[in-house]
Motif scaffolding. Structure first.
Motif, PDB file in Angstrom:
ATOM      1  N   GLN A  72     -31.248  37.810 -20.687  1.00  0.00           N
ATOM      2  CA  GLN A  72     -31.938  38.903 -20.017  1.00  0.00           C
ATOM      3  C   GLN A  72     -32.451  38.522 -18.622  1.00  0.00           C
ATOM      4  N   VAL A  73     -32.295  37.269 -18.219  1.00  0.00           N
ATOM      5  CA  VAL A  73     -32.758  36.840 -16.891  1.00  0.00           C
ATOM      6  C   VAL A  73     -32.008  37.659 -15.842  1.00  0.00           C
ATOM      7  N   PRO A  74     -32.753  38.274 -14.914  1.00  0.00           N
ATOM      8  CA  PRO A  74     -32.094  39.109 -13.906  1.00  0.00           C
ATOM      9  C   PRO A  74     -31.117  38.300 -13.057  1.00  0.00           C
ATOM     10  N   THR A  75     -29.998  38.916 -12.764  1.00  0.00           N
ATOM     11  CA  THR A  75     -29.007  38.273 -11.932  1.00  0.00           C
ATOM     12  C   THR A  75     -28.527  39.284 -10.896  1.00  0.00           C
ATOM     13  N   PRO A  76     -28.464  38.950  -9.645  1.00  0.00           N
ATOM     14  CA  PRO A  76     -28.801  37.642  -9.106  1.00  0.00           C
ATOM     15  C   PRO A  76     -30.312  37.426  -9.067  1.00  0.00           C
ATOM     16  N   LEU A  77     -30.695  36.172  -9.185  1.00  0.00           N
ATOM     17  CA  LEU A  77     -32.094  35.787  -9.083  1.00  0.00           C
ATOM     18  C   LEU A  77     -32.395  35.542  -7.608  1.00  0.00           C
ATOM     19  N   PRO A  78     -33.222  36.406  -6.991  1.00  0.00           N
ATOM     20  CA  PRO A  78     -33.530  36.205  -5.572  1.00  0.00           C
ATOM     21  C   PRO A  78     -34.315  34.915  -5.352  1.00  0.00           C
ATOM     22  N   VAL A  79     -33.866  34.142  -4.382  1.00  0.00           N
ATOM     23  CA  VAL A  79     -34.505  32.886  -4.018  1.00  0.00           C
ATOM     24  C   VAL A  79     -34.745  32.918  -2.516  1.00  0.00           C
ATOM     25  N   SER A  80     -35.963  32.623  -2.107  1.00  0.00           N
ATOM     26  CA  SER A  80     -36.311  32.552  -0.688  1.00  0.00           C
ATOM     27  C   SER A  80     -36.497  31.094  -0.308  1.00  0.00           C
ATOM     28  N   LEU A  81     -35.835  30.685   0.765  1.00  0.00           N
ATOM     29  CA  LEU A  81     -35.873  29.297   1.233  1.00  0.00           C
ATOM     30  C   LEU A  81     -36.412  29.236   2.654  1.00  0.00           C
ATOM     31  N   TRP A  82     -37.329  28.334   2.859  1.00  0.00           N
ATOM     32  CA  TRP A  82     -37.760  27.990   4.204  1.00  0.00           C
ATOM     33  C   TRP A  82     -37.204  26.594   4.453  1.00  0.00           C
TER      34      TRP A  82
ATOM     35  N   PRO B 273     -29.969  27.085  12.277  1.00  0.00           N
ATOM     36  CA  PRO B 273     -29.961  27.375  13.710  1.00  0.00           C
ATOM     37  C   PRO B 273     -31.393  27.620  14.209  1.00  0.00           C
ATOM     38  N   ALA B 274     -31.682  27.146  15.383  1.00  0.00           N
ATOM     39  CA  ALA B 274     -33.046  27.234  15.929  1.00  0.00           C
ATOM     40  C   ALA B 274     -33.545  28.679  16.014  1.00  0.00           C
ATOM     41  N   ASP B 275     -32.633  29.628  16.207  1.00  0.00           N
ATOM     42  CA  ASP B 275     -33.048  31.019  16.354  1.00  0.00           C
ATOM     43  C   ASP B 275     -32.997  31.810  15.043  1.00  0.00           C
ATOM     44  N   MET B 276     -32.656  31.158  13.948  1.00  0.00           N
ATOM     45  CA  MET B 276     -32.524  31.869  12.673  1.00  0.00           C
ATOM     46  C   MET B 276     -33.889  32.190  12.092  1.00  0.00           C
ATOM     47  N   ARG B 277     -34.051  33.437  11.690  1.00  0.00           N
ATOM     48  CA  ARG B 277     -35.289  33.856  11.048  1.00  0.00           C
ATOM     49  C   ARG B 277     -35.320  33.336   9.628  1.00  0.00           C
ATOM     50  N   GLN B 278     -36.537  33.066   9.173  1.00  0.00           N
ATOM     51  CA  GLN B 278     -36.712  32.584   7.817  1.00  0.00           C
ATOM     52  C   GLN B 278     -37.745  33.441   7.121  1.00  0.00           C
ATOM     53  N   PRO B 279     -37.686  33.556   5.806  1.00  0.00           N
ATOM     54  CA  PRO B 279     -36.886  32.738   4.901  1.00  0.00           C
ATOM     55  C   PRO B 279     -35.444  33.199   4.814  1.00  0.00           C
ATOM     56  N   LEU B 280     -34.614  32.299   4.366  1.00  0.00           N
ATOM     57  CA  LEU B 280     -33.234  32.603   4.018  1.00  0.00           C
ATOM     58  C   LEU B 280     -33.265  33.091   2.583  1.00  0.00           C
ATOM     59  N   ARG B 281     -32.705  34.250   2.337  1.00  0.00           N
ATOM     60  CA  ARG B 281     -32.689  34.809   0.978  1.00  0.00           C
ATOM     61  C   ARG B 281     -31.298  34.686   0.391  1.00  0.00           C
ATOM     62  N   LEU B 282     -31.238  34.008  -0.757  1.00  0.00           N
ATOM     63  CA  LEU B 282     -29.992  33.889  -1.504  1.00  0.00           C
ATOM     64  C   LEU B 282     -30.201  34.466  -2.888  1.00  0.00           C
ATOM     65  N   GLY B 283     -29.125  34.891  -3.504  1.00  0.00           N
ATOM     66  CA  GLY B 283     -29.175  35.324  -4.904  1.00  0.00           C
ATOM     67  C   GLY B 283     -28.426  34.319  -5.750  1.00  0.00           C
ATOM     68  N   LEU B 284     -29.101  33.728  -6.722  1.00  0.00           N
ATOM     69  CA  LEU B 284     -28.442  32.797  -7.628  1.00  0.00           C
ATOM     70  C   LEU B 284     -27.913  33.600  -8.809  1.00  0.00           C
ATOM     71  N   VAL B 285     -26.622  33.479  -9.046  1.00  0.00           N
ATOM     72  CA  VAL B 285     -25.954  34.265 -10.070  1.00  0.00           C
ATOM     73  C   VAL B 285     -25.327  33.345 -11.095  1.00  0.00           C
ATOM     74  N   LEU B 286     -25.497  33.672 -12.369  1.00  0.00           N
ATOM     75  CA  LEU B 286     -24.753  32.988 -13.425  1.00  0.00           C
ATOM     76  C   LEU B 286     -23.734  33.976 -13.957  1.00  0.00           C
ATOM     77  N   GLN B 287     -22.513  33.559 -13.978  1.00  0.00           N
ATOM     78  CA  GLN B 287     -21.475  34.427 -14.519  1.00  0.00           C
ATOM     79  C   GLN B 287     -20.477  33.581 -15.299  1.00  0.00           C
ATOM     80  N   PRO B 288     -19.784  34.197 -16.243  1.00  0.00           N
ATOM     81  CA  PRO B 288     -18.803  33.427 -17.017  1.00  0.00           C
ATOM     82  C   PRO B 288     -17.753  32.823 -16.113  1.00  0.00           C
ATOM     83  N   LYS B 289     -17.268  31.639 -16.494  1.00  0.00           N
ATOM     84  CA  LYS B 289     -16.187  31.009 -15.739  1.00  0.00           C
ATOM     85  C   LYS B 289     -14.923  31.813 -15.893  1.00  0.00           C
TER      86      LYS B 289
END
Length: 139
Positions: free
Chosen positions: A75-85, A123-139
């Protein structure tokens, strides 16, 4: 028994990192993936790939525990939003995600993602945070 579980994880689950978008701190001045400059997107793709590789290191006990926990909690939501600085040296200086619902799984995921600096600085001009979605899916 452990080798059977390990083989089963490889067969059924494969972590993937997918780009959700790039956002500025606090959401003000947010930039969507469609609006982001190509060099931001290239960096995000590289960072996502590196994090994906970390989550695929099935010999790592922390990754094993996260995968085992996720298999028993579909039941864990996918993608799981992750914010990175990301600091100028490529180190993930801050990491935020919604709890998986288990303190050990959260700690293992955090430790896995922050285990080493990324291969390059953002990159020096890149805004943060970087948002990625971590996804688990069947192979």
């Amino acid at each position: 028994m452990e080798s059977i579980l390990r083989a089963d994880r490889r067969r059924w689950w494969r972590p993937l990192a997918s780009l959700i978008g790039l956002l500025a701190l606090g959401g003000a001045g947010a930039v969507s993936a469609e609006e982001a400059p190509p060099h931001w997107m290239a960096y995000a793709a590289t960072a996502g790939s590196e994090l994906q590789q970390r989550l695929q290191q099935e010999q790592n006990p922390k990754v094993q525990r996260v995968l085992a926990w996720l298999q028993t909690h579909p039941q864990v939501p996918t993608p799981l939003p992750v914010s990175l600085w990301i600091a100028a040296d490529g180190r993930i200086s801050k990491l935020e995600f919604d709890s998986l619902g288990d303190a050990q799984a959260d700690a293992d995921l955090r430790a896995t993602l922050q285990s080493a600096p990324l291969s390059s600085a953002p990159p020096a001009d890149m805004r943060q945070p970087l948002r990625l979605g971590l996804v688990l899916q069947p192979k």
